[in-house]
Design an enzyme around this catalytic site. Structure first.
Site, PDB file in Angstrom:
ATOM      1  NE  ARG A   4      -7.087 -16.787   6.528  1.00 20.94           N
ATOM      2  CZ  ARG A   4      -6.915 -15.604   5.929  1.00 20.94           C
ATOM      3  NH1 ARG A   4      -7.683 -15.255   4.901  1.00 20.94           N
ATOM      4  NH2 ARG A   4      -5.983 -14.771   6.330  1.00 20.94           N
TER       5      ARG A   4
ATOM      6  CG  ASP B 263      -0.126 -28.511   4.773  1.00 23.47           C
ATOM      7  OD1 ASP B 263       0.022 -29.243   5.776  1.00 23.47           O
ATOM      8  OD2 ASP B 263      -0.561 -27.348   4.836  1.00 23.47           O
TER       9      ASP B 263
ATOM     10  CB  ALA C 118       4.914 -13.384   1.231  1.00 21.38           C
ATOM     11  CB  ALA C 119       5.187 -17.715   5.088  1.00 26.92           C
TER      12      ALA C 119
ATOM     13  CD  GLU D 265      10.812  -9.873   9.289  1.00 24.89           C
ATOM     14  OE1 GLU D 265       9.913  -9.560  10.110  1.00 24.89           O
ATOM     15  OE2 GLU D 265      10.592 -10.486   8.234  1.00 24.89           O
TER      16      GLU D 265
ATOM     17  CG  HIS E 271       7.049  -8.889   7.734  1.00 24.01           C
ATOM     18  ND1 HIS E 271       7.469  -9.703   8.760  1.00 24.01           N
ATOM     19  CD2 HIS E 271       5.856  -9.392   7.347  1.00 24.01           C
ATOM     20  CE1 HIS E 271       6.573 -10.653   8.995  1.00 24.01           C
ATOM     21  NE2 HIS E 271       5.585 -10.478   8.140  1.00 24.01           N
ATOM     22  CG  LEU E 272       6.034  -2.872   5.948  1.00 31.37           C
ATOM     23  CD1 LEU E 272       6.695  -1.502   5.849  1.00 31.37           C
ATOM     24  CD2 LEU E 272       4.859  -2.801   6.897  1.00 31.37           C
ATOM     25  N   GLY E 273       4.505  -6.200   2.588  1.00 27.66           N
ATOM     26  CA  GLY E 273       3.947  -6.459   1.272  1.00 27.66           C
ATOM     27  C   GLY E 273       2.446  -6.260   1.199  1.00 27.66           C
ATOM     28  CB  ALA E 274      -0.320  -7.420   3.206  1.00 24.76           C
TER      29      ALA E 274
END
Length: 390
Positions: free
Chosen positions: A12, A32, A91-92, A122, A140-143
């Site tokens: 997605r 993939d 970023a996964a 982490e 781990h806070l990019g979003a």
């Protein structure tokens, strides 16, 4: 503009990234193994092998779930194929890109830069990668922006309002609003495991999947078992969390036709669940399971028409090879040398001197190098491993 971006993982989020970058005139390629070429073509994306993607892309963006197969997927060999002007973005999940190999590539000037929102360990407070000016790192806070937090709050409020008004909550684990029969409930986790094993055996998303339910439980509504199968099928395929709500949507997006088949007759078991699918090349894959005893213990009873009797727990591996002496011993020796303990093993064959199957459970994950050693020793036609512990 007119640069090439390589999307590793066309789930997605990978699709959303591809759509946005296509709008800026970028050429989009992707790796993939679980996406059909036709589906990728509809998105304007060309599927390529991972090595080709690493060599051709100006920007490499990772969007894969973290599984035994994807840990270290992008290591030294893959990074060595990159252009010196390439930029790698992960970023996964941490660990998919080998951080040591990335550090070496950046230090030697074989990469232009990297963007990292995730790390193998982490929270990551210290890393050799932080020494580079051409590495952008976030914890781990990019979003986690003000806008994202506001949207999350609005989404929760909307879901609560829908639930209180008796309407369907789209992001809830909701099984068509119905009550699940007590006799059906124990089969749900078993069927989900069968789905994960099916995907591991197939190595791709099937084009057709039949969820066959046989026995006494067919007197009840067993639709939930179809959803459980789909949830298992996609758990190790997509980066996002898979639920009973979004699993059918994932199947539709990836061109997987699903059918629930029920039969009150079950000659060998009180109840039996079989996942039977057809792959793109016409090959058939099947896996069956049942529950036994008063404690409803899970058993794996069939793999690709081979009869087995194995508890589907923890780490499993499957090997298909030409039936001949010494192969079981070879597996035990190689696993023993790697300090991997076998919990259970089943050997089955279609006929003497034909093809044979070894199905086993082990106490810890089998590294890819060990699987390769076993495959080479046995000259195996099929080698698969899956973790159903989480």
């Amino acid at each position: 503009y007119e640069k090439t971006v390589g999307i590793v993982g066309l789930g997605r989020i990978g699709v959303l990234v591809a759509q946005r970058l296509s709008a800026f005139g970028m050429r989009v390629i992707a790796y993939d193994p679980f996406v059909q070429a036709g589906r990728a073509a509809q998105l304007g994306v060309r599927l390529v092998a991972l090595d080709d993607l690493m060599a051709d892309a100006d920007f490499i963006s990772v969007h894969l779930p973290k599984t035994a197969e994807t840990v270290g997927l992008i290591g030294g060999d893959q990074l060595a194929r990159c252009k010196p002007t390439a930029i790698v973005v992960n970023a996964a999940r941490g660990g998919i890109v080998d951080e040591h190999a990335l550090h070496v590539a950046l230090k030697e000037g074989r990469l232009s830069g990297a963007g990292l929102d995730v790390f193998a360990s982490e929270p990551c407070t210290d890393s050799p990668l932080f020494e580079f000016d051409n590495v952008v790192a976030t914890p781990h806070l990019g979003a986690s922006t003000d806008e994202a937090q506001e949207k999350a709050g609005v989404a929760v409020a909307r879901s609560v309002r829908l639930a209180l008004s008796g309407e369907l909550v789209p992001d809830a684990v909701n099984v068509q609003g119905g009550v699940i029969a007590e006799d059906v409930r124990p089969g749900i986790p078993l069927t989900e495991k069968l789905g994960r094993i099916f995907t591991a055996l197939a190595g791709e998303v099937a084009q057709q999947l039949d969820v066959e339910v046989r026995g006494e439980i067919t007197q009840y509504d067993v639709k939930v078992l179809e959803l459980a199968a789909l949830k298992g099928v996609f758990t190790d395929v997509v980066e996002d969390t898979v639920s009973y709500v979004n699993a059918p949507l994932l199947a539709a997006e990836r061109g997987l036709a699903v059918r629930l088949v029920t039969d009150a007759e079950s000659p060998d078991h009180r109840n039996l669940v079989t996942l039977r699918g057809t792959l793109a090349d016409g090959a058939q894959v099947s896996v069956s399971g049942t529950l036994i005893g008063i404690h409803q213990r899970e058993r794996l009873v069939e793999i690709n028409d081979y009869d087995v009797d194995l508890e589907p727990t923890g780490h499993l591996a499957f090997f298909v090879y030409d039936d001949r002496p010494g192969m079981v011993g070879a597996i035990g020796r190689i696993l023993g040398d790697a300090d991997i303990n076998i919990g259970g093993m089943q050997v089955a064959r279609d006929h003497r001197g034909g093809l044979a199957l070894v199905a086993l459970t082990v106490d810890s994950a089998i590294p890819g190098t060990v699987l390769s050693d076993i495959a080479a020793e046995m000259q195996a036609q099929l080698v698969r491993a899956v973790d159903v512990s989480s």
